[in-house]
Motif scaffolding. Structure first.
Motif, short mmCIF file in Angstrom:
data_model
loop_
_atom_site.label_atom_id
_atom_site.label_comp_id
_atom_site.label_asym_id
_atom_site.label_seq_id
_atom_site.Cartn_x
_atom_site.Cartn_y
_atom_site.Cartn_z
N LYS A 120 -1.25 1.48 2.35
CA LYS A 120 -1.00 0.29 3.18
C LYS A 120 0.40 0.37 3.77
N GLU B 29 -1.39 -5.75 2.66
CA GLU B 29 -2.31 -5.16 1.67
C GLU B 29 -3.78 -5.30 2.06
N THR B 30 -4.11 -6.29 2.85
CA THR B 30 -5.52 -6.51 3.20
C THR B 30 -5.90 -5.90 4.54
N THR B 31 -4.96 -5.22 5.21
CA THR B 31 -5.31 -4.58 6.48
C THR B 31 -5.71 -3.14 6.27
N ASP C 264 0.79 -9.81 1.38
CA ASP C 264 -0.67 -9.96 1.21
C ASP C 264 -1.39 -9.51 2.48
#
Length: 93
Positions: free
Chosen positions: A43, A91-93, A88
């Motif tokens: 990430k 981390e979620t991409t 956050d």
């Protein structure tokens, strides 16, 4: 609250999540985001750190748009309270 304090908080939070957050200094390419965020599992994010309620300068906005046109998200961080939210998102991409 000063920009430096927010930047220090970002570096610590990235380290706490197992990542690294080097400062991006480019004398020949002004206006780049302040920090590169590398987190586990590949990430990556670009973060522009500002003092509370400050906005990026015109050149910085231009650079952000350039990176975004290449598919990279540029996050503008202006408070310690938003650090977790930005990480956050990275981390979620």
């Amino acid at each position: 609250m000063r920009e430096k304090y927010i930047e220090q908080g970002l570096v610590k939070a990235v380290k706490d999540r197992g990542g690294i957050c080097p400062k991006w200094v480019s004398p020949s390419f002004a206006g780049v985001p302040d920090r590169l965020v590398f987190l586990p599992k590949g990430k990556f994010g670009l973060v522009e750190v500002k003092a509370p309620h400050e906005k990026p300068r015109k050149l910085q906005v231009s650079r952000h748009k350039m990176f975004e046109s290449l598919g990279f998200e540029v996050y503008v961080l202006d408070s310690v309270e938003k650090i977790g939210e930005v990480l956050d998102a990275i981390e979620t991409t």
